[in-house]
Write a protein that holds these residues in place. Structure first.
Motif, PDB file in Angstrom:
ATOM      1  N   GLY A  36       0.477  -0.980  -0.278  1.00  0.00           N
ATOM      2  CA  GLY A  36       0.086   0.009   0.085  1.00  0.00           C
ATOM      3  C   GLY A  36       0.784   1.364   0.118  1.00  0.00           C
ATOM      4  N   PRO A  37       0.348   2.805  -0.491  1.00  0.00           N
ATOM      5  CA  PRO A  37       0.884   4.187  -0.131  1.00  0.00           C
ATOM      6  C   PRO A  37       1.611   4.227   1.021  1.00  0.00           C
ATOM      7  CG  PRO A  37      -1.262   3.807  -1.289  1.00  0.00           C
ATOM      8  CD  PRO A  37      -1.530   2.541  -0.815  1.00  0.00           C
ATOM      9  N   THR A 158      14.004  -0.382   0.698  1.00  0.00           N
ATOM     10  CA  THR A 158      13.524   1.690   0.789  1.00  0.00           C
ATOM     11  C   THR A 158      14.984   2.482   0.970  1.00  0.00           C
ATOM     12  OG1 THR A 158      12.049   1.418   1.532  1.00  0.00           O
ATOM     13  CG2 THR A 158      13.028   3.671   1.862  1.00  0.00           C
ATOM     14  N   GLY A 159      15.784   3.258  -0.421  1.00  0.00           N
ATOM     15  CA  GLY A 159      17.113   3.626   0.305  1.00  0.00           C
ATOM     16  C   GLY A 159      17.626   3.230  -0.308  1.00  0.00           C
ATOM     17  N   LEU A 160      17.866   1.587  -0.984  1.00  0.00           N
ATOM     18  CA  LEU A 160      19.000   0.585  -1.533  1.00  0.00           C
ATOM     19  C   LEU A 160      19.123   0.960  -3.122  1.00  0.00           C
ATOM     20  CD1 LEU A 160      18.495  -2.464  -0.246  1.00  0.00           C
ATOM     21  CD2 LEU A 160      19.453  -0.646   0.256  1.00  0.00           C
ATOM     22  N   ASP A 161      19.650   1.080  -3.821  1.00  0.00           N
ATOM     23  CA  ASP A 161      20.120   1.362  -5.183  1.00  0.00           C
ATOM     24  C   ASP A 161      19.646  -0.071  -6.189  1.00  0.00           C
ATOM     25  OD1 ASP A 161      22.864  -0.273  -6.264  1.00  0.00           O
ATOM     26  OD2 ASP A 161      23.557   0.229  -4.871  1.00  0.00           O
ATOM     27  N   PRO A 162      18.745   0.274  -6.862  1.00  0.00           N
ATOM     28  CA  PRO A 162      18.308  -1.094  -8.142  1.00  0.00           C
ATOM     29  C   PRO A 162      19.664  -2.429  -7.531  1.00  0.00           C
ATOM     30  CG  PRO A 162      18.455   0.827  -9.515  1.00  0.00           C
ATOM     31  CD  PRO A 162      19.339   1.037  -8.240  1.00  0.00           C
ATOM     32  N   HIS A 187       6.037  -0.450  -0.628  1.00  0.00           N
ATOM     33  CA  HIS A 187       5.137   0.995  -0.752  1.00  0.00           C
ATOM     34  C   HIS A 187       5.712  -0.406  -2.547  1.00  0.00           C
ATOM     35  CE1 HIS A 187       8.571   3.368  -0.410  1.00  0.00           C
ATOM     36  NE2 HIS A 187       8.014   3.651  -1.307  1.00  0.00           N
ATOM     37  N   PHE A 188       6.283  -1.053  -2.863  1.00  0.00           N
ATOM     38  CA  PHE A 188       6.538  -1.462  -4.590  1.00  0.00           C
ATOM     39  C   PHE A 188       6.237  -2.235  -4.377  1.00  0.00           C
ATOM     40  CE2 PHE A 188      11.080   0.016  -2.053  1.00  0.00           C
ATOM     41  CZ  PHE A 188      10.990   1.414  -3.134  1.00  0.00           C
ATOM     42  N   MET A 189       5.601  -1.825  -5.704  1.00  0.00           N
ATOM     43  CA  MET A 189       4.842  -2.375  -6.527  1.00  0.00           C
ATOM     44  C   MET A 189       5.769  -3.553  -7.204  1.00  0.00           C
ATOM     45  SD  MET A 189       1.795  -2.116  -6.883  1.00  0.00           S
ATOM     46  CE  MET A 189       0.707  -0.992  -6.841  1.00  0.00           C
ATOM     47  N   VAL A 201      -3.589  -5.625  -0.155  1.00  0.00           N
ATOM     48  CA  VAL A 201      -3.393  -4.694  -0.466  1.00  0.00           C
ATOM     49  C   VAL A 201      -4.311  -4.258   0.872  1.00  0.00           C
ATOM     50  CG1 VAL A 201      -3.864  -2.966  -1.855  1.00  0.00           C
ATOM     51  CG2 VAL A 201      -3.589  -4.973  -3.111  1.00  0.00           C
ATOM     52  N   PHE A 202      -3.193  -2.414   1.307  1.00  0.00           N
ATOM     53  CA  PHE A 202      -4.018  -1.763   1.961  1.00  0.00           C
ATOM     54  C   PHE A 202      -3.954  -0.420   1.220  1.00  0.00           C
ATOM     55  CE2 PHE A 202      -2.597  -3.106   7.041  1.00  0.00           C
ATOM     56  CZ  PHE A 202      -2.833  -4.330   6.609  1.00  0.00           C
ATOM     57  N   ASN A 203      -5.232   0.400   1.981  1.00  0.00           N
ATOM     58  CA  ASN A 203      -5.992   1.974   1.604  1.00  0.00           C
ATOM     59  C   ASN A 203      -6.430   1.898   2.471  1.00  0.00           C
ATOM     60  OD1 ASN A 203      -5.492   3.730  -0.312  1.00  0.00           O
ATOM     61  ND2 ASN A 203      -7.925   3.451  -0.737  1.00  0.00           N
ATOM     62  N   ARG A 204      -6.282   3.797   2.473  1.00  0.00           N
ATOM     63  CA  ARG A 204      -6.637   4.063   3.780  1.00  0.00           C
ATOM     64  C   ARG A 204      -7.379   3.229   5.202  1.00  0.00           C
ATOM     65  NH1 ARG A 204      -9.381   6.898  -0.597  1.00  0.00           N
ATOM     66  NH2 ARG A 204      -7.647   8.970  -0.491  1.00  0.00           N
ATOM     67  N   GLY A 205      -6.626   2.540   5.700  1.00  0.00           N
ATOM     68  CA  GLY A 205      -6.567   2.043   6.614  1.00  0.00           C
ATOM     69  C   GLY A 205      -7.656   0.239   6.580  1.00  0.00           C
TER      70      GLY A 205
END
Lengths: 300, 231
Positions: A36-37, A158-162, A187-189, A201-205
């Motif tokens: 989810g975002p 998060t924060g790692l290179d490809p 949050h990566f598809m 899949v999460f959206n708005r709780g």
């Protein structure tokens, strides 16, 4: 067998419903994605399951145990990698592993983990001197040092290179291969599509869908092409292919809608009937499209 | 718990701040000590108060607030070990550090400098424990309130200098305005320093000042416990 069962979890901070009735279950041996975002309650949910936060209401069972009431037992069974957690700058890699191993009743041999996670030559390096990828590998090793049945990995890449992300994905697959159930918050598809057996899949709780990545994407794809010779006789039979849903034609432009591996069936059919086409294009649905369809908003 | 203590000890020895809190009071002692009369009763209690103040107001809160800021306490609460164990280990280690610093000062002052060592060992230990407790309590409160390690460090330094001035550690008390000196006696560092001076002068420490120290230790540590956050 479900190792984690979450039922109707609710939590609010100052009138804001962070979790608004979250339910899902995780099966033994799978990589379960929580997608989810940012700010949709993913981390809060996982931290409730880990026993770090208490939900306002709802029930959580992990191996049949309550993460708050049976905290000690639960913590022997789980390994976690938390978002935005660091170690002291001056602790050495082996000291961190040795220390965390001492917290558990039945830990793994941390020397093996050093080898497995490619940290053997960094054994005496201080935490502050490690690269991002090395730190991440150390965090995963720390999550596994207690010999857990379930590992929770929160925003691992998060924060790692490809390149480092790809490597980390292979490592996560190895964790599962060793028999550990993995709960992966992301949050990566692409990460979820690559790794997860099933995804919530999460959206708005809320959990808006639980399915396999393929099942979520599922649905229809479209293929467009232009007939070169204007000969439509071969196009006529396309509708009869089982994978094809619809064929529409406007002059020489043809749009075919289908599901599954319909593109192969269509191109084989065209070849059989000697139909020459140009500008062939396939629009594949992605998890992004699936997310937009589920929530009515785009992902980022 | 044992391993935690061993690792935390190693980390402390790698911390430059730990070395500073041992060396700075010693440096002050040696610099000023070269000009004292044999049997001096002023310089050593002052150096002792500076040493304990530095550990309590500066090193302790910075370490704890950094641990919280870096999520180390939170990460620990996801293991079977309670993060409270880390706090206990830290408090004990910092106490050992304060004792070491004071031991070093006493050894150097007693041998090389020929300063006066008190005869009332028991009351000296009592004052040391009460003074350390009250200064550590303030350190814990700073750790509880500071948003991160750097802020804790800043607050510690900001508090240390006025407290050291009020306690008469920056200039001799008889050169300070009488009113300020009088108020200073009732600050934690002041009461600690004053009680030490009384012992060095061969008197019993004033029960009022001991009460003041115990009061600070109790009230401030309750406040620290109330405001402390794990994350």
């Amino acid at each position: 067998m479900a190792v984690i069962e979450v039922t109707d979890l609710r939590k609010s901070y100052a009138d804001l419903n962070v979790l608004d009735g979250v339910s899902f279950s995780v099966e033994e041996g799978e990589i379960f994605g929580i997608l989810g975002p940012n700010g949709t309650g993913k981390t809060t949910t996982v931290e409730c399951v880990e026993g770090l936060r208490r939900p306002d209401s709802g029930s959580i069972r992990i191996f049949g145990l309550d993460p708050v009431k049976d905290a000690r037992k639960v913590r022997e069974l789980i390994g976690v990698q938390l978002q935005q957690t660091q170690l002291p700058e001056t602790i050495k890699v082996w000291e961190a592993l040795d220390l965390y191993a001492s917290f558990y009743a039945d830990p793994r041999d941390w020397r093996e983990l050093l080898e497995e996670w490619g940290l053997a030559d960094k054994r005496n390096a201080r935490f502050g001197k490690l690269s991002g990828g090395q730190k991440q590998r150390l965090f995963i090793a720390l999550a596994l040092v207690g010999n857990p049945k379930v590992a929770f990995l929160d925003e691992l890449t998060t924060g790692l290179d490809p390149q480092a992300r790809r490597t980390t994905w292979e490592l996560v697959k190895r964790v599962r291969a060793s028999g550990v159930t993995v709960v992966l918050v992301s949050h990566f598809m692409d990460e979820v599509e690559e790794l997860c057996d099933r995804v919530a899949v999460f959206n708005r709780g809320k959990v808006v869908a639980v399915d396999t990545p393929a099942g979520l994407v599922g649905g229809e794809h479209r293929m467009r092409f232009t007939l070169m010779a204007g000969d439509a006789s071969g196009v006529a039979g396309l509708e009869d292919l089982p994978e094809v849903i619809e064929v529409s034609r406007e002059g020489n432009r043809v749009v075919v809608t289908g599901r599954g591996d319909f593109a192969t069936a269509v191109t084989a059919h065209l070849a059989r009937h000697h139909v020459l086409v140009s500008d062939l294009r396939i629009d594949k649905r992605t998890l992004d499209d699936a997310f937009a369809a589920l929530t009515g908003r785009s992902f980022e | 718990m044992m391993k935690l203590a061993v690792v935390e000890t190693k980390l402390l020895t790698r911390e430059p701040g730990a070395l500073f809190s041992l060396l700075i009071p010693l440096f002050i002692l040696v610099v000023f000590g070269s000009s004292i009369q044999p049997g001096d009763t002023v310089l050593l209690p002052m150096a002792l108060a500076i040493a304990v103040g530095m550990v309590g107001l500066y090193l302790l809160p910075t370490t704890l607030a950094t641990y919280r800021e870096r999520g180390i306490l939170r990460r620990l609460s996801a293991t079977p070990v309670r993060p409270g164990n880390l706090l206990v280990v830290q408090l004990i280690l910092q106490l050992i550090l304060a004792v070491t610093a004071c031991g070093l000062l006493l050894a150097v002052a007693g041998t090389v400098l020929g300063a006066h060592l008190p005869t009332g060992v028991l009351s000296a230990v009592l004052v040391f424990l009460l003074g350390t407790a009250s200064l550590f309590a303030i350190g814990l409160l700073i750790a509880a309130l500071a948003p991160n390690g750097r802020a804790a460090n800043g607050i510690g330094v900001l508090l240390y200098f006025p407290m050291a001035y009020l306690a008469g550690l920056m200039q001799p008390k008889d050169q300070m305005p009488a009113m300020v000196a009088r108020i200073g006696e009732y600050t934690p560092l002041g009461a600690f320093g004053q009680s030490m001076r009384e012992i060095w002068a061969g008197a019993a420490p004033s029960p009022l000042l001991l009460g003041v120290l115990a009061g600070y230790a109790l009230v401030v540590s309750i406040a620290a416990a109330k405001f402390f956050r794990w994350e």
